[in-house]
Design a protein around this motif. Structure first.
Motif, PDB file in Angstrom:
ATOM      1  N   PRO A 185      29.850  31.114  37.528  1.00 27.15           N
ATOM      2  CA  PRO A 185      30.710  30.011  37.948  1.00 27.15           C
ATOM      3  C   PRO A 185      31.864  30.492  38.826  1.00 27.15           C
ATOM      4  O   PRO A 185      32.302  31.641  38.735  1.00 27.15           O
ATOM      5  N   ILE A 186      32.367  29.599  39.682  1.00 26.22           N
ATOM      6  CA  ILE A 186      33.481  29.933  40.576  1.00 26.22           C
ATOM      7  C   ILE A 186      34.799  29.777  39.827  1.00 26.22           C
ATOM      8  O   ILE A 186      35.103  28.714  39.291  1.00 26.22           O
ATOM      9  N   ALA A 187      35.586  30.866  39.802  1.00 29.65           N
ATOM     10  CA  ALA A 187      36.905  30.827  39.179  1.00 29.65           C
ATOM     11  C   ALA A 187      37.998  30.525  40.199  1.00 29.65           C
ATOM     12  O   ALA A 187      39.075  30.061  39.846  1.00 29.65           O
ATOM     13  N   GLY A 188      37.734  30.800  41.462  1.00 29.74           N
ATOM     14  CA  GLY A 188      38.709  30.585  42.509  1.00 29.74           C
ATOM     15  C   GLY A 188      38.253  31.235  43.795  1.00 29.74           C
ATOM     16  O   GLY A 188      37.104  31.687  43.911  1.00 29.74           O
ATOM     17  N   SER A 189      39.133  31.299  44.765  1.00 29.22           N
ATOM     18  CA  SER A 189      38.781  31.880  46.057  1.00 29.22           C
ATOM     19  C   SER A 189      40.019  32.468  46.714  1.00 29.22           C
ATOM     20  O   SER A 189      41.147  32.273  46.249  1.00 29.22           O
ATOM     21  N   CYS A 190      39.789  33.195  47.796  1.00 28.63           N
ATOM     22  CA  CYS A 190      40.881  33.821  48.554  1.00 28.63           C
ATOM     23  C   CYS A 190      40.566  33.719  50.034  1.00 28.63           C
ATOM     24  O   CYS A 190      39.522  34.195  50.487  1.00 28.63           O
ATOM     25  N   THR A 191      41.428  33.073  50.789  1.00 27.58           N
ATOM     26  CA  THR A 191      41.322  33.074  52.242  1.00 27.58           C
ATOM     27  C   THR A 191      42.266  34.136  52.785  1.00 27.58           C
ATOM     28  O   THR A 191      43.368  34.326  52.266  1.00 27.58           O
ATOM     29  N   TYR A 192      41.841  34.841  53.841  1.00 25.45           N
ATOM     30  CA  TYR A 192      42.622  35.962  54.356  1.00 25.45           C
ATOM     31  C   TYR A 192      42.245  36.231  55.800  1.00 25.45           C
ATOM     32  O   TYR A 192      41.269  35.686  56.327  1.00 25.45           O
ATOM     33  N   GLN A 193      43.023  37.083  56.430  1.00 23.19           N
ATOM     34  CA  GLN A 193      42.776  37.491  57.806  1.00 23.19           C
ATOM     35  C   GLN A 193      41.921  38.749  57.770  1.00 23.19           C
ATOM     36  O   GLN A 193      42.319  39.778  57.218  1.00 23.19           O
ATOM     37  N   ASN A 194      40.716  38.686  58.351  1.00 22.22           N
ATOM     38  CA  ASN A 194      39.820  39.833  58.375  1.00 22.22           C
ATOM     39  C   ASN A 194      40.365  40.884  59.335  1.00 22.22           C
ATOM     40  O   ASN A 194      40.516  40.637  60.529  1.00 22.22           O
ATOM     41  N   SER A 195      40.678  42.058  58.798  1.00 20.60           N
ATOM     42  CA  SER A 195      41.317  43.102  59.613  1.00 20.60           C
ATOM     43  C   SER A 195      40.367  43.674  60.658  1.00 20.60           C
ATOM     44  O   SER A 195      40.806  44.309  61.613  1.00 20.60           O
ATOM     45  N   GLY A 222      32.836  34.178  37.909  1.00 18.70           N
ATOM     46  CA  GLY A 222      32.883  34.691  36.542  1.00 18.70           C
ATOM     47  C   GLY A 222      34.018  34.084  35.744  1.00 18.70           C
ATOM     48  O   GLY A 222      35.146  33.964  36.246  1.00 18.70           O
ATOM     49  N   ASP A 223      33.722  33.708  34.498  1.00 17.68           N
ATOM     50  CA  ASP A 223      34.735  33.077  33.646  1.00 17.68           C
ATOM     51  C   ASP A 223      35.851  34.034  33.252  1.00 17.68           C
ATOM     52  O   ASP A 223      36.922  33.595  32.821  1.00 17.68           O
ATOM     53  N   SER A 224      35.613  35.346  33.366  1.00 18.34           N
ATOM     54  CA  SER A 224      36.611  36.301  32.871  1.00 18.34           C
ATOM     55  C   SER A 224      37.711  36.604  33.885  1.00 18.34           C
ATOM     56  O   SER A 224      38.640  37.343  33.589  1.00 18.34           O
TER      57      SER A 224
END
Length: 801
Positions: free
Chosen positions: A82-92, A104-106
């Motif tokens: 399951p999706i716990a969250g996400s991260c958007t970022y600038q690809n270096s 993952g739930d953990s």
């Protein structure tokens, strides 16, 4: 230093401290106290250049598909957790916005925030996944965050990063970047999924299927030449029954969980005098991709190029201080290799250490490096010829004097294999032929009495160090109850210790994908001799079918017929054969370059192929003094037609940094090879993509997966030698190569009158084959191999035992 992030789900700004660990306090992994842990010389280059650069130099595809029963919905997301969250970022790397999902739930909120803070301009979002609806999404790069193989589903954590398609990042390039750089699994979606038949990676050849079919992501071998001996860094371990492998269920492969004392003795070329000796004990849990080595004795001069800091250098300024004098007889150093990470442990002095020490309070310091794609040895490494630029020769039985630690030298039967590496040198593995219970066959005998233990291993220096012998004694089987032997780092950190990563290699030098410059070449006594080598892959597997070998014929007759019907041939590697001669009439060299095992990429086009003219004997992509390298570039791009085209262009120095501008310039400089002043009779033959009749040179070295480049090049007088190199790409567009080598053709015979041009069609091919068969009987014609000098220009084929 303060670092900021945004938690998008609460729109609250937080601040967190990021701790910079001073890795300089920990001993460098190439410090003399760790030197004997590396049994093969190429370890130096990997450790000094770093995993990322090494992976770029390898640049080779590893198939790592997900299980076939994963639902399509989960396959699109990249993970079935399951999706716990996400991260958007600038690809270096690309400068574009990118995104990764946390599966993952953990995953805790703080863990997601901390992970996102490691990326440029990272913004963490809880409970919401990445937007994957764009048309240019090629797939996901999925990576396990937890290294513990015994976690429950609720404890598992994964990262899944979006992989975006663009002009310089095809499906194959995205897949390679994921598997080689990130050590993840590429899960194809959209057009990439369609191109690869809906699987999570591009189609593999039959011989490579075994790399990925084991349940639980085991039995995955490292890319390229590394795969000749190593598991992949992200493989969950190995098995005694890896499906579809030549040594499946063989009783002669190494045990998965075992330990033994080792003793090594190094010898210089041309002498039997011992220059260096080391001792210790090695522990293996290959079913988990784990290894531990405790070294207790190091005495002598350790000669290896690229070695780390040394307190007592042997040599002078003219030899760059080549060789390190070691005299460690009362200390112990420990190396632990788990998956794609290698740890180095330095113990406190006078701590009352024992081999196999588990008391972490005795640890003085710890450090680690990211090995990326390189895992531990695979237990069948010496019996098959999987991996690039390798071969194997089963030798059979031989009695040897085995140095038993209690009884001294005793005669024992050994079953032996020789394994050739990409440097054209070979290892010899001697396995115990007669286990103690072989004749008695008692059902209640200890398991150790039925094992064909590793006895003696002869290891070549591969041009970077001295050859050496390694003897294994005091063998012992391990169980899962011994796993604590490999948990030193985890227990040390839990006890309050720190184990920083070593990330600085070669100072601030420019990162390139070229091979390391080999300034000193050390000869080896274990060079492959043409007269003594015969490919013989035999494993005693009860499952694998032994390939049929052709009958051996008179080599003199074979050479005569081969020379009469074709140009003299030079075997450069398993991937390349060159036929060449000098044409007196046109003052040109007549060449046919055969590139073997060339398969179409995911888009149906062949990968780029190049052959370069080096200006000196240096094995470098471009001259160290500056300038470019003229190359013949074979491309099969969209719009070029059915058959690949040969072009003349230049390899630019900036191409080593994977510069898109450099690649664009190389395309702009390219012009058809046939239109240049010094090349004539140009043709490219690629039966993989075309069945049309083409003009071709007579040859017995072509198969259905061979791309052949034919041409004549005006050179004037007959050259004494020609310094060349080749590279085979990952995709049809210019980018990272899967393999590359330098080689030298040091003589050009005068062309035979029979080596002219003919029309290549089915009838002429049958006629040629009939001529060969009538002369040679039932066997096919092996090549007449001329003296070939070639240097290794790939990183990491050596085995770290």
């Amino acid at each position: 230093m303060m670092k900021k992030y945004i938690l998008a789900s609460t729109a609250t700004l937080f601040a967190t401290n990021t701790k910079n660990v001073d890795a300089a306090k920990a001993p460098h992994p190439l410090h003399p106290k760790f030197r004997s842990q590396f049994k093969c010389p190429y370890a130096e280059n990997w450790l000094t250049k770093g995993a990322e650069v090494a992976a770029k130099e390898l640049g080779i595809d590893i198939s790592a598909p997900l299980k076939a029963d994963i639902k399509q919905h989960n396959r699109k997301l990249g993970s079935n957790l399951p999706i716990a969250g996400s991260c958007t970022y600038q690809n270096s790397w690309t400068g574009e916005k990118s995104c990764m999902n946390f599966h993952g739930d953990s995953w805790t909120l703080n863990e997601m925030i901390e992970r996102c803070n490691t990326e440029q301009d990272g913004v963490a979002t809880q409970g919401v996944g990445c937007d994957d609806t764009a048309d240019n999404v090629g797939g996901w790069c999925v990576k396990d965050v937890e290294t513990n193989n015994m976690l429950t589903a609720a404890e598992m954590k994964e990262e899944a990063s979006l992989m975006i398609l663009n002009d310089m990042a095809s499906c194959d390039m995205n897949k390679m970047a994921c598997e080689s750089f990130v050590q993840g699994k590429f899960v194809a979606v959209g057009s990439c999924a369609s191109a690869s038949g809906g699987t999570s990676s591009s189609t593999s050849s039959t011989t490579d299927e075994a790399d990925t079919t084991m349940e639980g992501d085991k039995c995955i071998i490292a890319p390229g030449a590394m795969g000749a001996a190593h598991q992949a860094g992200f493989s969950k371990g190995y098995s005694t029954s890896c499906p579809n492998t030549p040594a499946q269920d063989s009783p002669y492969m190494w045990p998965l969980k075992w330990a033994a004392n080792y003793q090594t003795k190094n010898m210089a070329f041309g002498s039997d005098d011992i220059t260096f000796e080391s001792r210790g004990r090695t522990f293996y849990a290959l079913d988990k991709n784990w290894k531990r080595s405790d070294t207790t004795y190091q005495v002598g001069i350790l000669r290896t190029i690229g070695q780390g800091p040394c307190d007592n250098i042997a040599g002078d300024s003219e030899t760059n201080g080549f060789g390190c004098v070691l005299n460690n007889t009362d200390t112990m150093s420990t190396m632990i290799h788990k998956g794609g990470t290698m740890y180095f442990i330095d113990w406190k002095p006078d701590a009352g250490l024992v081999v196999g020490e588990r008391d972490v309070s005795k640890i003085e310091s710890c450090s680690y490096i990211n090995m990326a794609v390189v895992g531990n040895i695979r237990s069948d490494w010496f019996m098959d010829k999987r991996g690039d630029d390798t071969d194997v020769q089963y030798l059979g039985n031989q009695h040897v004097f085995y140095p038993d630690p209690d009884e001294g030298p005793i005669p024992m039967l050994a079953k032996q294999w020789r394994k050739k590496d990409f440097a054209s040198q070979y290892f010899t593995m001697s396995m115990l032929g007669n286990p103690p219970n072989k004749l008695a066959n008692e059902t209640d005998a200890p398991a150790e009495d039925n094992i064909h233990w590793p006895m003696i291993l002869n290891i070549p220096g591969e041009g970077f160090g001295d050859d050496f012998l390694q003897v294994y004694t005091k063998h012992e089987l391990l169980t899962d109850e011994d796993d604590d032997l490999f948990m030193l780092v985890e227990n040390f950190i839990e006890n309050g210790g720190e184990c920083p990563e070593i990330t600085s290699f070669n100072g601030d030098e420019e990162i390139t994908v070229g091979p390391p410059k080999q300034e000193v070449h050390i000869p080896s006594n274990l060079e492959v001799e043409e007269a003594s080598w015969m490919s013989n892959e035999f494993t005693f597997s009860p499952v694998w079918q032994v390939p049929t070998r052709p009958a051996v014929t008179d080599i003199g007759a074979v050479a005569s017929v081969s020379t009469a019907l074709s140009k003299p041939a030079t075997e450069v590697s398993d991937r390349v054969t060159v036929e060449s001669c000098y044409d007196e009439a046109t003052k040109s060299i007549d060449m046919s370059v055969h590139f073997h095992e060339i398969d179409p990429t995911a888009n149906g086009r062949l990968p780029w192929i190049a052959m370069g003219y080096r200006s000196s004997e240096e094995c470098v992509m471009t001259p160290t003094s500056g300038g470019v390298t003229p190359i013949v570039l074979i491309t099969h791009l969209e719009g070029e037609g059915e058959v690949p085209k040969a072009h003349s262009t230049s390899l630019l120095p900036t191409a080593k940094t994977l510069s898109s501008d450099a690649f664009a310039s190389m395309y702009m400089l390219a012009r058809p090879l046939s239109e240049t002043d010094d090349h004539t009779d140009v043709s490219v033959i690629a039966p993989q993509v075309s069945n049309a009749a083409v003009s071709m040179t007579r040859s017995s070295f072509t198969t259905d997966d061979t791309v052949t480049l034919n041409f004549k090049r005006v050179v004037g007088e007959n050259p004494e030698k020609l310094n060349l190199m080749y590279a085979i790409g990952m995709s049809s567009e210019l980018g990272i190569h899967t393999t590359r080598k330098c080689f030298v053709i040091d003589a050009f015979s005068t062309c035979s009158s029979l080596s002219g041009q003919v029309t290549g069609n089915a009838d002429s091919t049958k006629m040629e084959n009939a001529q060969l068969q009538s002369t040679l009987g039932s066997s096919s014609a092996p090549m007449s191999t001329f003296s070939t000098l070639f240097f290794s220009c790939m990183l990491g084929a050596a085995v770290w035992f």
